[in-house]
Design a protein around this motif. Sequence first.
Motif, short mmCIF file in Angstrom:
data_model
loop_
_atom_site.label_atom_id
_atom_site.label_comp_id
_atom_site.label_asym_id
_atom_site.label_seq_id
_atom_site.Cartn_x
_atom_site.Cartn_y
_atom_site.Cartn_z
N UNK A 136 0.83 -1.20 0.00
CA UNK A 136 0.00 0.00 0.00
C UNK A 136 0.87 1.25 0.00
N UNK A 137 1.93 1.23 0.80
CA UNK A 137 2.85 2.37 0.83
C UNK A 137 3.52 2.57 -0.52
N UNK A 138 3.85 1.47 -1.20
CA UNK A 138 4.48 1.57 -2.52
C UNK A 138 3.54 2.25 -3.51
N UNK A 139 2.27 1.87 -3.48
CA UNK A 139 1.29 2.51 -4.36
C UNK A 139 1.10 3.97 -3.99
N UNK A 185 8.62 -13.59 -3.70
CA UNK A 185 9.93 -14.20 -3.49
C UNK A 185 10.41 -14.00 -2.05
N UNK A 186 9.45 -13.73 -1.16
CA UNK A 186 9.73 -13.61 0.27
C UNK A 186 10.63 -12.42 0.61
N UNK A 187 10.51 -11.35 -0.18
CA UNK A 187 11.26 -10.13 0.10
C UNK A 187 10.28 -8.99 0.33
N UNK A 188 10.70 -8.00 1.09
CA UNK A 188 9.85 -6.84 1.38
C UNK A 188 10.10 -5.75 0.34
N UNK A 189 9.06 -5.31 -0.38
CA UNK A 189 9.24 -4.22 -1.35
C UNK A 189 9.53 -2.90 -0.65
N UNK A 190 10.62 -2.28 -1.00
CA UNK A 190 11.02 -1.03 -0.35
C UNK A 190 10.62 0.17 -1.22
N UNK A 191 10.49 1.36 -0.61
CA UNK A 191 10.05 2.54 -1.37
C UNK A 191 10.93 2.88 -2.56
N UNK A 192 12.26 2.57 -2.48
CA UNK A 192 13.13 2.91 -3.61
C UNK A 192 12.85 2.06 -4.85
N UNK A 193 11.90 1.12 -4.72
CA UNK A 193 11.51 0.31 -5.87
C UNK A 193 10.85 1.16 -6.95
#
Length: 280
Positions: free
Chosen positions: A30-33, A74-82
């Motif tokens: 949600x934060x990424x969006x 893939x069991x990783x956390x999407x970070x904002x810099x994505x």
Amino acid sequence: MKLHIVPASTGLQWVKLGMQTFWRQPMALTALLFISMAAVSLIGMFPIIGPYAALILMPSVFLVMMLGAAEVSQERTPRPNLILAPFRAGKTRIQSLLILGVFYSVGIVLITLLTSLFDDGTLAKMSLGNEPMTPELAEELVQQPGFQIALWGGFALYNLLAMLMWHAPALVHWHGVSPVKAIFFSVIACVRNFRAFLMYALGWFGLAIGAGLALSLVTLLLSALLGSAVSLAASVLTIMLGMGLVTMFLTSAVFTFRDCFSPPDHERTLHVDDVTYDYK
């Protein structure tokens, strides 16, 4: 690269995977969006060219959410810099993605112009938030044939544009396909898997209707408990529900791409049944 033809039931599986993936990292996705849309909105505030630049960047936002969903799967956390990942993929891919954005923005402008021929731009103003919807306005618009034509015509045209663009950003980013051929292959994938995408659309439509009914029930309960404060609580719940559904929907897109196309490799052709398309 091979195009896979999937059964109709796969459409509902895409919906399920989107929901499951979202609930594994709800805050991060949600934060990424939110960050992606906030960045696009800030760019859109620049005079004259801002709104067009914001439209050009929309395919990038779609791609960012697919990248985020892939990270979670893939069991990783999407970070904002994505949100910068699409612009770190090399000059050729960046140019192709921006070309897709130009195509998307031209499509939106054309749809807006066409619908405005029937309703004097009312639908366009409402879509941009320049004209708020009120019960009185809704009752008036229902009685106007021109607005009905604009509404349903715009809906059909936007879905056509979505079909053209659905897989295109991912094909550009992961497979290095040229923009024109990415759009072409996106259409082929949607048409050949029409039954699955129909079930996919119906699944999300049913989920949205169910969520809306649940929100109405909660609002009634809050009204009984909180009285005059229910308006604020209902507004907060509506925003949270809307963000959640949109994030789930965009999260599910990566699974439609994964199941329709084989993984990237060095083969520079797309195989559809007995037909081979070269995309060198």
